[in-house]
Every structure is written in C-alpha cells, then in structure tokens.
Design an enzyme around this catalytic site. Sequence first.
Site, PDB file in Angstrom:
ATOM      1  N   SER A 125      35.496  16.361  51.277  1.00 34.23           N
ATOM      2  CA  SER A 125      36.806  16.416  52.162  1.00 34.23           C
ATOM      3  C   SER A 125      36.071  16.569  53.693  1.00 34.23           C
ATOM      4  O   SER A 125      35.332  17.094  54.204  1.00 34.23           O
ATOM      5  CB  SER A 125      37.388  17.659  51.843  1.00 34.23           C
ATOM      6  N   ARG A 263      54.355  51.737  33.761  1.00 29.91           N
ATOM      7  CA  ARG A 263      55.292  52.057  34.825  1.00 29.91           C
ATOM      8  C   ARG A 263      56.627  52.371  34.105  1.00 29.91           C
ATOM      9  O   ARG A 263      56.957  51.577  33.331  1.00 29.91           O
ATOM     10  CB  ARG A 263      55.175  50.878  35.798  1.00 29.91           C
ATOM     11  N   GLY A 335      56.510  44.660  41.321  1.00 25.75           N
ATOM     12  CA  GLY A 335      57.357  45.185  42.451  1.00 25.75           C
ATOM     13  C   GLY A 335      56.564  45.270  43.647  1.00 25.75           C
ATOM     14  O   GLY A 335      55.607  44.431  43.976  1.00 25.75           O
ATOM     15  N   GLU A 359      40.380  20.200  43.954  1.00 23.12           N
ATOM     16  CA  GLU A 359      39.870  19.433  42.534  1.00 23.12           C
ATOM     17  C   GLU A 359      41.224  18.406  42.328  1.00 23.12           C
ATOM     18  O   GLU A 359      41.296  18.358  41.109  1.00 23.12           O
ATOM     19  CB  GLU A 359      39.133  20.060  41.817  1.00 23.12           C
TER      20      GLU A 359
END
Lengths: 376, 85
Positions: A125, A263, A335, A359
């Site tokens: 790149s 939770r 959350g 990729e």
Amino acid sequence: MRIELTEQQASAKAAFRAFVDHEIVPYADQFDREERVPAAVIQKLAREGYLGQVVPEEQGGTGSDMVTFGILNEELGRGCSSIRSLLTVHSMAAFAVLKWGSADHKSRFLSRLVSGEIIGAFALSEPNVGSDAKSVETSARLVGDRYVLNGRKRWMTFGQIADVFLLFAQVEGKVTAFLVERNSPGFSTEPITGILGTRGSMLAELRLDDCEIPKENRLGGLGFGLAAIGTSALDIGRYSVAWGSVGIAQACLEACVEYTSTRRQFGVPIKDHDLVRQMMTNMITNTKAARMLCYQAGYLKDSGDSRTVMETWIAKYFASTAAMKIAADAVQLHGANGCSEEYPVQRYFRDAKIMEIIEASTQLQQMNIAQYAYEY
Amino acid sequence: MTTDSLTVDDIKARTRAFIGKFFKNIELQDDEDIFALGFVNSLFAMQLVMFIEKEFGIAVEDQDLNIDNFRTINAMADLVKGKVL
C-alpha cells in the site's frame, strides 16, 4: 466426510490457547494503549516456533499444516489482533522467500525469519494506492548491480521494527517484487500512531529516497511481482486475517457469556432475557460458520487445490464482516461498560473494523466473489 | 494427478480445460496470448500457477516466474514438459 481436528491439531490448539491465555490476554489492553508490542513478547512467539509456522521442518521451520497455522491465528487473534497481525505479515514475507526465493535469498533470510532474529513485513500500500495494487507508484530502476528505489509505502504493519520488507515497485511499467532491508542506504521509516484498531501493530510509513538494494534482492521476473508473488503472499495474509477475525468473534463470544451470566437486570442475569439470547445465538452461529469456512480454505491449501484462492476470499469476507457485527453486539450487550477501557470488547470492536479493510476490503471482495459464481 | 505416461497433448488439454473454467465460450488456441486477450488478473495468475503445480506434480520456482512461460498454452506445456517429461 469428517470435519474434525486431528489429534495433533487439537493438541496444538490447546497449546496455543494456553500460551495466549498466559502470555497475551493479560497484557493485550496494555499493548493497545501503548501502541506497541514489547520485543520480549515477540521473542516468546519465536521461542514457541510461531514465526516459522509456514516453513517446513527441513528448512528450520515448524512445518505446520495450514489448518494448524490457521488455528494459531485464531488463538492469537482471540488474545490480541496486533500480535496476530505480526504473525500475518511475518508469515507473508517468510512464505514469499520460501516459495519464490533463490537459494541465496533463502540462505540470507529464511533461517533468521524463522528464528525471529529478523522480522519480516509486507509493503504494497501507498499514500495513493490501496485496492488498486497494480498502480503502485514506487519505482525501481537498475543502475549497475543495484536497484534504486523511490517512493512511499504507507500503513506498513510492524513497519516500525521489521528488518526486511517484501516490497512492490514498478520496473519499466511492471510491478515487481523485492526484498528491501531496513539497513539499506536511502531507507527510513516514520511511525504512524493514533490508528483506530490493532493499535499495537506499530504501523509505519516507509520512505525510499534513492534507496539502493542489491539487484539480487529482486524476487521473480519483471512483471510477475504482483501476479504470483504478491497474490500468493496476500493469500496467506488473507487466510491469516480470516482466522484472526474468527479469533475476535470467539473472544467476543466468551466475553459475552461471562458478562451476561453475571450482569443482572430486572432481577435476573441478562442472559435470561430473550433478546439477549437472540444476540448470543447469532454470535455463536456466525462464529462457527466463519470457522468452518476457514477450515475449508485451509484444507484446500493443504491439498494444493487452486480453489483455495477464492475460498479464502469467501472465508475472509464472511469472517471479517461477522466479526464486525459480533463485536458491535458484544459492545451492545455490555452497555456502558462495553464502551469503557475496563472491558476488552471495545478493543475487539475497533480491531474488527480493521479486519474489514485489510487484505482486501469488504467491497473489493464483494466484486471478486460474485465473479467466482460465474466460473466453476 | 499422476504424471506417468503424460504427453504434451495431455498437458495442453488439461491446461485448456482449466482455463476454460474461468473464460467460458472461448476456444483458446495453443498459441494465443492470454495476456493480450485480457484474461489475466493476479488472482487468475495465482490459481493458474497452483493448478500447474498440483496437476502436473511440479514446483513453479523463482526462475520460472517469467510472463513468457505463461503467455500461451504452448508455453505452459513447454514449462511443464521441461520439468516432468
């Protein structure tokens, strides 16, 4: 048909998982915050033989089959996508030297790549070139017994520390592959910081200012740099990223099993709420489906079947997009906690986004995979 | 795929059949330049190399990575022939 790991593969998976749980998971958030992976951790990867997975035993490597290599990528990706990305680019470079290197290349680079004495990376790149790889602007011209390279390479994973780069440049209008060493005259790097995800992957821009390398550092003939060398290295990279995406998905799943079990809201663990269970169902189903596509691609690689090229595209497309959705759901299930540095799901979310870009972007994959339907 | 009793005609026929999976409705001649026809992108090139290696049990190596070795069915047959026949 029997879809099951061999005893050896299952044993390797258990060993990879134990290593990642002990050596990586406790520190992964720190690597992310500090935007670096310590050299000591890379040395541990080398000691375990992880840096020579794609190299046969007779050449000093681990000689793992591609399914086992994939499993290692999943486990490292489960722990830390930045470290998995090191395995990705290092393996791409090692594979290119193994597959396409001359005896001289192998003697100079391969054993040192396997041992971790040097780190390899991939340099395609550029500031103006991403998906359109054939249009790289970096140039190389033969002057006497040396190639002189000019240009910029950008977003190079572990470019801050890599010792040798599999780098692509135009020679007489043809994309050609080279091995460029960090200590080459005219070569320098500039760290890139503040990236969204895989923040520990030590990105850099490479600067080639009349950079001189021996003419022997060219890999393959003129014009086959991208078609055979780059594509085969990218195939390894894509396969690694596909598995790494499965690792992110698995990490999200495990984090959510733990969190939703402890939770409590409305007097019960949140896992007992129907809409939470729906999200968990989608999460586990898509993770398993992604893993199966990766197994398929790996099996075809081990058998030398050319269909692995497109099956790897499919695996990477599905796994990376699934990981992004799963990570988004993982943050949602956590959350406000999921948006906090106190929980790793925010890191998984940021890392998953990167998987959809590197990729081959999701959109490039959508263009190419559709074409596959009209072939076989 | 076994290379026992492999002939040049076999090599050409198998190679033509493989290329035909990608480019349907085209009768490719043995001396037609697949690059000039616009057939080749990098993904196809990699699959072609993998096919040749597996189908004929050879290793395509660094020194073989010359476009001229893959330009026509004749050229590919010569490459394979030089390694197995």
